[in-house]
Design a protein around this motif. Sequence first.
Motif, PDB file in Angstrom:
ATOM      1  N   PRO A 376       0.769  -1.227  -0.061  1.00 25.27           N
ATOM      2  CA  PRO A 376      -0.070   0.012   0.190  1.00 25.27           C
ATOM      3  C   PRO A 376       0.769   1.202  -0.120  1.00 25.27           C
ATOM      4  O   PRO A 376       0.384   2.332   0.298  1.00 25.27           O
ATOM      5  CB  PRO A 376      -0.734  -0.114   1.227  1.00 25.27           C
ATOM      6  N   ASN A 377       2.121   1.113  -0.028  1.00 23.70           N
ATOM      7  CA  ASN A 377       2.823   2.537   0.135  1.00 23.70           C
ATOM      8  C   ASN A 377       3.620   2.975  -1.157  1.00 23.70           C
ATOM      9  O   ASN A 377       4.346   3.686  -1.276  1.00 23.70           O
ATOM     10  CB  ASN A 377       3.958   2.247   1.069  1.00 23.70           C
ATOM     11  N   PHE A 378       2.601   2.642  -2.335  1.00 20.55           N
ATOM     12  CA  PHE A 378       3.225   3.069  -3.625  1.00 20.55           C
ATOM     13  C   PHE A 378       3.329   4.474  -3.847  1.00 20.55           C
ATOM     14  O   PHE A 378       4.056   4.891  -4.774  1.00 20.55           O
ATOM     15  CB  PHE A 378       2.321   2.070  -4.650  1.00 20.55           C
ATOM     16  N   TYR A 391       0.315  14.224   5.373  1.00 22.80           N
ATOM     17  CA  TYR A 391       0.313  13.849   7.019  1.00 22.80           C
ATOM     18  C   TYR A 391      -0.902  13.168   7.148  1.00 22.80           C
ATOM     19  O   TYR A 391      -1.989  13.489   6.707  1.00 22.80           O
ATOM     20  CB  TYR A 391       0.316  15.226   7.736  1.00 22.80           C
ATOM     21  N   ASN A 392      -0.635  11.962   7.720  1.00 29.13           N
ATOM     22  CA  ASN A 392      -1.938  10.962   8.278  1.00 29.13           C
ATOM     23  C   ASN A 392      -1.270   9.927   9.208  1.00 29.13           C
ATOM     24  O   ASN A 392      -0.134   9.903   9.475  1.00 29.13           O
ATOM     25  CB  ASN A 392      -2.582  10.590   7.066  1.00 29.13           C
ATOM     26  N   ASN A 393      -2.253   9.402   9.427  1.00 25.48           N
ATOM     27  CA  ASN A 393      -2.010   8.339  10.497  1.00 25.48           C
ATOM     28  C   ASN A 393      -1.681   6.649   9.824  1.00 25.48           C
ATOM     29  O   ASN A 393      -1.891   5.728  10.434  1.00 25.48           O
ATOM     30  CB  ASN A 393      -3.140   8.189  11.620  1.00 25.48           C
ATOM     31  N   GLN A 394      -1.902   6.859   8.600  1.00 24.63           N
ATOM     32  CA  GLN A 394      -1.439   5.844   8.000  1.00 24.63           C
ATOM     33  C   GLN A 394       0.054   5.149   8.244  1.00 24.63           C
ATOM     34  O   GLN A 394       0.780   5.980   8.126  1.00 24.63           O
ATOM     35  CB  GLN A 394      -1.576   5.484   6.540  1.00 24.63           C
ATOM     36  N   ARG A 395       0.221   3.894   8.308  1.00 25.58           N
ATOM     37  CA  ARG A 395       1.388   3.539   8.841  1.00 25.58           C
ATOM     38  C   ARG A 395       1.915   2.040   8.427  1.00 25.58           C
ATOM     39  O   ARG A 395       1.002   1.250   7.960  1.00 25.58           O
ATOM     40  CB  ARG A 395       1.748   3.246  10.534  1.00 25.58           C
ATOM     41  N   ASP A 396       3.298   1.852   8.345  1.00 23.89           N
ATOM     42  CA  ASP A 396       3.898   0.638   7.988  1.00 23.89           C
ATOM     43  C   ASP A 396       3.378  -0.061   6.823  1.00 23.89           C
ATOM     44  O   ASP A 396       3.319   0.759   5.850  1.00 23.89           O
ATOM     45  CB  ASP A 396       3.317  -0.426   9.136  1.00 23.89           C
ATOM     46  N   GLY A 397       3.456  -1.171   6.506  1.00 22.20           N
ATOM     47  CA  GLY A 397       3.111  -1.848   5.293  1.00 22.20           C
ATOM     48  C   GLY A 397       4.388  -2.071   4.613  1.00 22.20           C
ATOM     49  O   GLY A 397       5.532  -1.640   4.834  1.00 22.20           O
ATOM     50  N   MET A 398       4.569  -2.973   3.705  1.00 21.39           N
ATOM     51  CA  MET A 398       5.576  -3.465   2.768  1.00 21.39           C
ATOM     52  C   MET A 398       6.253  -2.016   2.261  1.00 21.39           C
ATOM     53  O   MET A 398       5.598  -1.252   1.610  1.00 21.39           O
ATOM     54  CB  MET A 398       5.188  -4.211   1.420  1.00 21.39           C
ATOM     55  N   HIS A 399       7.438  -1.895   2.252  1.00 21.55           N
ATOM     56  CA  HIS A 399       8.315  -0.994   1.641  1.00 21.55           C
ATOM     57  C   HIS A 399       8.053   0.591   2.363  1.00 21.55           C
ATOM     58  O   HIS A 399       8.035   1.410   1.355  1.00 21.55           O
ATOM     59  CB  HIS A 399       8.385  -0.979   0.001  1.00 21.55           C
ATOM     60  N   ARG A 400       7.790   0.416   3.575  1.00 16.69           N
ATOM     61  CA  ARG A 400       7.444   1.816   3.950  1.00 16.69           C
ATOM     62  C   ARG A 400       8.958   2.802   4.019  1.00 16.69           C
ATOM     63  O   ARG A 400       9.682   2.124   4.486  1.00 16.69           O
ATOM     64  CB  ARG A 400       6.961   1.991   5.481  1.00 16.69           C
ATOM     65  N   MET A 401       8.585   4.009   3.438  1.00 17.72           N
ATOM     66  CA  MET A 401       9.897   4.659   3.324  1.00 17.72           C
ATOM     67  C   MET A 401      10.023   5.820   4.504  1.00 17.72           C
ATOM     68  O   MET A 401      10.922   6.197   4.819  1.00 17.72           O
ATOM     69  CB  MET A 401       9.997   5.583   1.909  1.00 17.72           C
TER      70      MET A 401
END
Length: 674
Positions: A376-378, A391-401
């Motif tokens: 989800p970090n595309f 800026y938001n509270n979405q976090r983590d997931g594959m390949h988080r930069m």
Amino acid sequence: MKDKKDNKPKMDKKQEQLEKFKVRDEGETLTTNTGMKVTEDEKSLTAGRRGPTLLEDFHYREKMMHFDHERIPERVVHARGHGAHGTFTCTKSMKEFTKAIIFSEEGKETPLFMRFSPVAGNKGSSDTVRDVRGFAMKFYTEEGNYDLVGNNMPVFFIQDGIKFPDFIHAVKMEPHHDMPQASSAHDTFWDFISQNHETAHMLMWAMSDRGIPRSTNMMEGFGVHTFRWINEDGKSHFIKYHFKPVLGTHSLVWDEAQKISGKDPDFHRRDLWDSIEKGNYPKWEVGVQLIPEKDEFKYGIDLLDPTKLIPEEMVPITIIGKIELNKNPDNFFAETEQVAFHPGHIIPGIDFTNDPLLQTRLFSYLDTQLSRLGGPNFNEIPINRPIAPVYNNQRDGMHRMTINTGQVSYHKNFLKGNDPHESDDEHDYRHLAQKVEGYKTRERSESFDDHFSQAIMFYNSMSEVEKQHIKDAISFELNKCESEEVRQNTVNMIANIDRDLAKHVAEKLDCKVPNVDVKKPEYISPALSQMNTKFTAKGRKALILLSDSSYEKDAENIIDILKKEGCDAEISMPKISDGNKLKVDWAVDTPDSVLYDSIVVMSDKNPDPMFKKKATDFLNDAFSHYKTIAPLGDSINWMENWKTKEPGVLNKDSLDNIAKEIAKHRHWDRKIVK
Ligand code: HDD
């Protein structure tokens, strides 16, 4: 914005951002991915000089592990594509109608990335197949990314996205043998078409010259759906987007398109790349058809039906800006492959309509990126990153930069003063308060039922030449179908559009023409015919073949004439070493007639035999593709006599007109024996 010194585009905000991710390794030492300097990169670590390779070889394992995983799934549709960076400039403020930041101030420039793509073929297929072309734009605005994911045709095959998987299964390779590649000329496509009459209008577009564009830079673009614009007062207008190429909308002919697929499958990609490298930046005028809400039903055409267009003659196009593509990507994978478009990426001032195709697209594009880009970090991938802060509270997931700091990652919160907080700015996006009522239903409004009126309008808006191309295209494609029933079903369907069209196809393929009362065209739209587009020699390319260096001076004169009109020329001689003063681009057995808009041959009586054979083929091919040719010197005798009297065949006296003749695109009034 241009740099005064070299006329190159200045670095915009998106380019500045991308710059931070670029790696330049000139003069640097090779390292592993963890930054350790590498002293040997050609021999794996073995036990003894002739012994087995050791598991300990961490360098080899890292290198091979990366290589083994360097492919990602190709796009399920539009897999093949090419793209470029550019600028959108607003030329007319649309503030009255939309608060979208990119359209609200004359002169405002917004960076964008565009990707163009045939639909059906795999990533490695060819550019010049008969197909719809994607016309996708990502505008990097200060208020977020705005994606406009359109096509080079203004309508679509189906009215509801629930049928998209069916349609795509039908058009792509048949599942039992994975054929044909990048072609709709097969049974399942035509079976789908003839069983789903809503495809009729788009079928006419796909089988017309629009299905085989001459160049990316000569393609018209469309947003397809009706969208909404919302102004600062919350007032909504319906709009349709149009993108008019400054070079005009032009196409190949079918025989030429097929041959190019073999000679240069990258024909469109190369042409876009080269024109940008040479500073001949591709340009489009951007326009909209604006329809006030109160006029929603005024035209008798359901604005929510994506198989219908609103003729320009009914609702004129207001030109509001221009697009210029002025920078090639630095890395195809990083940029063109990883770019992720989504019709749901919008900014304040833009909104959707209830077009059921658009509504379903809003799910698919996010979803597909998960399998394509691995998580989800595309939107953190450099090409997809907005220039607006995130800026938001979405976090983590594959390949988080990003490294999001702090204790709190939820809303609402007390611990961080409720940050990041919701906006209370009236300007920011709010869903349009639209009244919706009705029963849950899987039915469609009757206004979606008329499948043929606009197919009839399109066909009848074509010139005779264009109509003939549609007839030939359908005959060709159906001839590739094995099922006689599919052929007959299709003839039955197109008999609703035009009797002459159905008759032509039926005669060729031994089908029967049913007795159908074809509706009279309710209106004709001249703007749909490519005969009414712009014509220019700009962006065209001629090949000048010289039997020997004694013609160099004459060739230079022609190059001058062409260059003045923005037309490129390349030189071919028997060998590239044959040139004296002039740079010879190609030994004569390398290029091909189909890759050029015009062929000029200058030859003495006894040229090299290979030169004579190739030059004769080139002239004849170009002649039968309706292109401007100039057989000069002895080469006039290599052509049949009657051909030299046909339009667009120049001799030494008419040669000065060469750029004007090339600008005509094709000489359709030429007699061609088929
Ligand atoms: Fe689509 C890709 C254009 C209908 C689902 N579509 C894709 C691309 C373009 C379009 C230009 C390539 C984007 C790129 O370059 O990365 N599609 C259209 C247009 C449509 C349309 C103009 C009709 C008006 N598409 C459509 C429907 C669905 C999809 C109805 C599904 C409900 N399209 C997709 C997708 C793709 C895609 C599966 C494949 C790769 C991607 O999205 O990123 O989600």
